[in-house]
Design an enzyme around this catalytic site. Sequence first.
Site, PDB file in Angstrom:
ATOM      1  CE1 TYR A 144       0.553   1.615   4.371  1.00 47.78           C
ATOM      2  CE2 TYR A 144       0.596  -0.841   4.586  1.00 47.78           C
ATOM      3  CZ  TYR A 144       1.036   0.314   4.945  1.00 47.78           C
ATOM      4  OH  TYR A 144       1.327   0.602   6.390  1.00 47.78           O
ATOM      5  CB  CYS A 145       1.234   4.264  -1.670  1.00 47.27           C
ATOM      6  SG  CYS A 145      -0.253   4.595  -2.692  1.00 47.27           S
ATOM      7  CG  PHE A 146      -1.660   8.771   2.197  1.00 54.12           C
ATOM      8  CD1 PHE A 146      -1.606   8.686   3.423  1.00 54.12           C
ATOM      9  CD2 PHE A 146      -2.529  10.096   1.570  1.00 54.12           C
ATOM     10  CE1 PHE A 146      -2.319   9.372   4.280  1.00 54.12           C
ATOM     11  CE2 PHE A 146      -3.236  10.443   2.476  1.00 54.12           C
ATOM     12  CZ  PHE A 146      -3.227  10.491   3.934  1.00 54.12           C
TER      13      PHE A 146
END
Length: 361
Positions: free
Chosen positions: A93-95
């Site tokens: 995941y990222c933000f």
Amino acid sequence: MPQINDFKSIVLNNTPLIDVRAPVEFEKGAFNNAINLLLMNDKERHLVGIRYKEKGNSEAIKLGHELVFGTKKDDRIKSWLDFIETNPNAMLYCFRGGQRSKISQEWIREAGYNITRLKGGYKAFRNYLLTQLEESPNHFKPIILGGRTGSGKTILLKKIQNSVDLEGLANHRGSSFGRKLTPQPSQINFENNLAYDIIKKLDIGFKHLVFEDEGKNIGSAYMPNSLAKYLLTAPLVILETSMKERIDTTFNEYVTDAQKMYADGGFVDALGVWRDDILSAMSRIKKRIGSERYLHVTTIFEKAYNEQIRSTTLDAHKEWVEYLLVEYYDPMYDYQILKRSEKVKFRGSSEEVFAYLALFE
């Protein structure tokens, strides 16, 4: 490429997570079983952010590719692949589940591996956990385990399957003398870990959850308002223990275990650092116990410390431990319990309380 927003399954399965955000983002808050294997470091992220504001998304992406290329790119891909090799069910995941996780996922795919990314990224998963915390009071009835300091509440709590160990989650012993060498989690991480624990307990099917009698704050961590208010409505179960046992338990925690903690921490003068830490804790309660008691307890402590230096025996420390229990902790406890006497539903020994709480599993 595959995405998932079944966040409950991630919690229940302890799914390993690759967090490709920059370290500064990860340090503010992340999830259980997450490792920070970045796509861009802090400086690179900062430069790309400036480019995004000045020239838009396409130019920002272009700069990102210019900053992360060649050996740097290869090293970051390798770190992901190494983790996936040992954690084949990992997700990333990222933000917001946007460009950074898409790019990372694509590079991993080009290297011959498939990985699922979290739909909505960190923000969506974090919102899910906060919602579960907020709504959790609708799904269980709380029981509060109380008792005087040193009565062994935490020891008993660890034997109870449907308990939530707030002190453990907060990495703090819940008192002025509760400092540990390892830092407390960020508030975000504390909330995330608490949500994980409650989600798992409720999925097992527990209708009651047992909490140790704590204030809203556990060191620098604090419970969400909705949960803290809900716990105030809970019945109290009081663990009653003899003074001798309480002295022994507190002595083991404040002296034996604490000194070992400092020694294992690699301090050159571990005993001296422990001494300073205890005196610092005593100074923090000076206003509560008054100058006369403060002077007396520090005098007893220094005498015991000097005796330990002279003879290497620890027993003299039990005198100041007992003094703190009688003159500091017990009066506070009596006052708090008196205010909530109508909530006390059961009192007993460790065996009796354990048997009573077993009725609510």
